[in-house]
Design an enzyme around this catalytic site. Sequence first.
Site, PDB file in Angstrom:
ATOM      1  N   PHE A 239       1.409  -6.869  -6.915  1.00 44.93           N
ATOM      2  CA  PHE A 239       2.481  -7.629  -6.264  1.00 44.93           C
ATOM      3  C   PHE A 239       3.563  -8.092  -7.236  1.00 44.93           C
ATOM      4  CE2 PHE A 239      -1.503  -8.905  -3.884  1.00 44.93           C
ATOM      5  CZ  PHE A 239      -1.418  -7.873  -2.994  1.00 44.93           C
ATOM      6  N   GLY A 465      -3.141   0.259  -5.313  1.00 40.29           N
ATOM      7  CA  GLY A 465      -3.641   0.081  -3.963  1.00 40.29           C
ATOM      8  C   GLY A 465      -2.745   0.683  -2.911  1.00 40.29           C
ATOM      9  N   ARG A 648      11.749  10.134   3.827  1.00 39.45           N
ATOM     10  CA  ARG A 648      10.609  10.950   4.231  1.00 39.45           C
ATOM     11  C   ARG A 648       9.309  10.181   4.025  1.00 39.45           C
ATOM     12  NH1 ARG A 648       9.134  16.894   1.592  1.00 39.45           N
ATOM     13  NH2 ARG A 648       7.643  17.571   3.193  1.00 39.45           N
ATOM     14  N   ASN A 651       2.760  10.042   3.504  1.00 40.49           N
ATOM     15  CA  ASN A 651       1.456  10.001   4.174  1.00 40.49           C
ATOM     16  C   ASN A 651       1.554   8.918   5.233  1.00 40.49           C
ATOM     17  OD1 ASN A 651      -1.267   8.934   4.813  1.00 40.49           O
ATOM     18  ND2 ASN A 651      -1.974  10.392   3.285  1.00 40.49           N
ATOM     19  N   LYS A 653      -0.515   7.519   7.174  1.00 41.31           N
ATOM     20  CA  LYS A 653      -1.565   6.488   7.194  1.00 41.31           C
ATOM     21  C   LYS A 653      -1.371   5.476   6.071  1.00 41.31           C
ATOM     22  CE  LYS A 653      -5.739   7.665   8.251  1.00 41.31           C
ATOM     23  NZ  LYS A 653      -7.113   8.238   8.222  1.00 41.31           N
ATOM     24  N   THR A 654      -1.178   5.952   4.849  1.00 40.96           N
ATOM     25  CA  THR A 654      -1.010   5.010   3.734  1.00 40.96           C
ATOM     26  C   THR A 654       0.323   4.277   3.834  1.00 40.96           C
ATOM     27  OG1 THR A 654      -0.133   6.763   2.296  1.00 40.96           O
ATOM     28  CG2 THR A 654      -2.500   6.331   2.192  1.00 40.96           C
ATOM     29  N   GLN A 658       0.898   0.259   4.053  1.00 37.57           N
ATOM     30  CA  GLN A 658       1.788  -0.511   3.185  1.00 37.57           C
ATOM     31  C   GLN A 658       2.668  -1.467   3.976  1.00 37.57           C
ATOM     32  OE1 GLN A 658       2.501  -0.619  -0.517  1.00 37.57           O
ATOM     33  NE2 GLN A 658       0.370  -0.380   0.062  1.00 37.57           N
ATOM     34  N   GLU A 725       7.653  -2.760  -0.883  1.00 36.16           N
ATOM     35  CA  GLU A 725       8.186  -4.117  -0.800  1.00 36.16           C
ATOM     36  C   GLU A 725       8.986  -4.405   0.465  1.00 36.16           C
ATOM     37  OE1 GLU A 725       9.221  -5.404  -5.209  1.00 36.16           O
ATOM     38  OE2 GLU A 725       9.310  -3.232  -4.985  1.00 36.16           O
TER      39      GLU A 725
END
Length: 761
Positions: A239, A465, A648, A651, A653-654, A658, A725
């Site tokens: 973070f 992460g 673009r 992924n 899912k990730t 986020q 962010e």
Amino acid sequence: MAIIGKPINRVDALLKVTGAAKYAAEFNQPNMVYAFPVRSTIAKGSVTAIDSSAAEKSAGVIKILTPENAPQLKAIDPKVKTGGMLGEQLLPLQDNLVYYFGQYIALVVAETYEQARAAASLVKVNYSKEKHAIDLNTELPNGYKPQKVQGEDAQVNEGKTAPVIDATANKISYTYTTPTENHHPMEPHASIAVWEGGDKLTLYDSTQGVMGARGTLAYHFSLTPENVQIVSPYVGGGFGCKGSQWGHMLLAAMAAKLVQRPVKLAITRQMMQTNVGRRPATQQKMAMATDDQGMLTAIRHHTDSYGNKSDFFEPSGKQTAVLYKAPLREITYKIAKLNIGTPTYMRAPGETPGTFALESAIDEMAYKMKMDPVAFRVLNHTAEDPSKKHPFSSENLLDCYTIGSEKIGWQQRKAEPGQLRKGKQLIGYGVATATYPAGRSAASAKVQLMADGSVIVQSASQDIGTGTYTIIAQTASETLGIPVEKITVKIGDSSFPPAPVSGGSMTTASVNPAVMAAAEMVRKELLALATADAGSSLKGRRPEDIGYADGNFFVTADKTTADSYADIMRRNNKNIVEACTTAMPASGSGLGAPTAPCMEAPIDKEENSDKEKYSFHSFGAQFAEVWVDEDFGTIRVKRFVSVQDVGRIMNEKTARSQIIGGVIYGIGAALMEETAYDHRWANPTTRTLADYHVPVNLDVPDIDVHFIGKPDPHISPIGARGIGEIGTTGVSAAIANAVFNATGKRLRDLPFTPDKMLLKS
């Protein structure tokens, strides 16, 4: 073989859920000992004496470092570019001065952690205490006006908006405040230092930037960078606090050098409150005016905040420079010096508190003009950076408003507050704009194709992460035409080809183009072997006529004419085909980004030649539905919709994860997060996660995430921008605006605890 963008599972998921993924504190070494810091109990003054006699007699104690016997480090020189960045301009144990409560003033080294911690409690310290500065309002008159903020002018059009704003009745002017907040990633900071031969240092560390850590340690210990290795394969969240280098890293290396044994230093949750940065409190004075049609004519955004032992301060006016079509905007700062641990970058520094102020004020202006908040934003929308006069590299914010309005059910919202309820629950809807810069830096990557068809990708990037392992694997997979299962990604090690810090939401846009470029070089070399190979059915074929998938080349017009990568390598006696290259920020359209051989060292600043043509930003729209208990003043976010225009999607899912994480972060800032201080000692009283409240499952609503998904044609050949962010920006404002719509009460001071709801406006 399209794999980029697919919502595949994380490639490191099994390692994490089984505990096989090793974090910094888990790299135990033979003959390792433990260090525990002694921290100041005053906030300003000097140490006059340290009595360590009792501690030295304690069981297991090996050494106690103080300013009297600690190794001397090379002094800080602002002119020297190390490639890293100290979180505070303060080297530990180099003098006896104290600048904040909890500052490291000694270090105990013992055989076990428990022995080191027990002995540290026995060290007695005498001080010459001075009056500390803790209150922002008290110290602001003695503050200073910074001239630069992140390389840009910090005082823009000072005083120029007053005539425009004062001359109209269509204006608002309010102050919005945000508190000091702390990062609190799940994994606290930790370092294990190992010296070899006195001039080679390996540090296992929880860091967002292995190359920056290498440069910092090399400089201060007078080592060549090649003799410093930073290892950080997995990071349990950062973070921003792990983006800089802090005193514990230097202390671990100092202690290991002195006792000539590996040293582990793992800081406590309490130290996370004092020694590794925080988001400083802000007081933001917003004013704006419109013409009679609701077009903005001027925006003024002034931020008061604080700093300590660094030049960093919260740049809360950043988004005000890029949002909306106002012809005149004034953005200014004033900074006080407080005896609180040094502020640093925290998820969307500047934009997170800044969008709270700006987007709350935009909502207040829309209400004054009797306009729908979404319609007001659309009316004042700009597709051009109003400060730089460049078009945005890619911008679809209006689509975000449209989709978000539909998904949240904006048509149910009532213009006048307090009109919707369910029993004792008052229901309201709020909106805010999200934005964050789209950064990119030079990065290097090495791709190795093995004879057995497996691939290794190396880059000195980090996965904090966010899913970096996975999207790198997807990039290599699609570019080479090899299944993801055969791709091994190796990152988090400074001995790999250099890459930038995982900060500023620029890892995806920086590292993946390098992976793509290196993988293309490998594929083209292999294809050249095939088309020149008499044993290949592809001999003499033109490269443009050949496709690739599943570890094979084939003629696109006749897929039965094919040759496998493994056979090509076998016939040409190749055990490995590899390439290492550096991808640099795009020139021209970005579709042909330049490359170069692997860098020897990272570039220490973001470079993008297209910055003179385009403004690189991501945008989004945040929509909240809140329920407020009219008796108790409790606020519950019942639904949240986040629509993001971030280029673009690498992924789905990730990426969704986020944004969900960013929204939860914003809910915490809106409703509960606050670092409180005892002003008598300037020590934080919210010392643990029992005191410092963050959202838990019952605080988190359904979060509906949508992506525009249009590639940015100018950011890179991939067209992806970072998303770590932006998901946080605008969240607290959307909630504040929804609370006003539900209750008619305007909240301008974070966090929105029930007492603030119960007090009269």
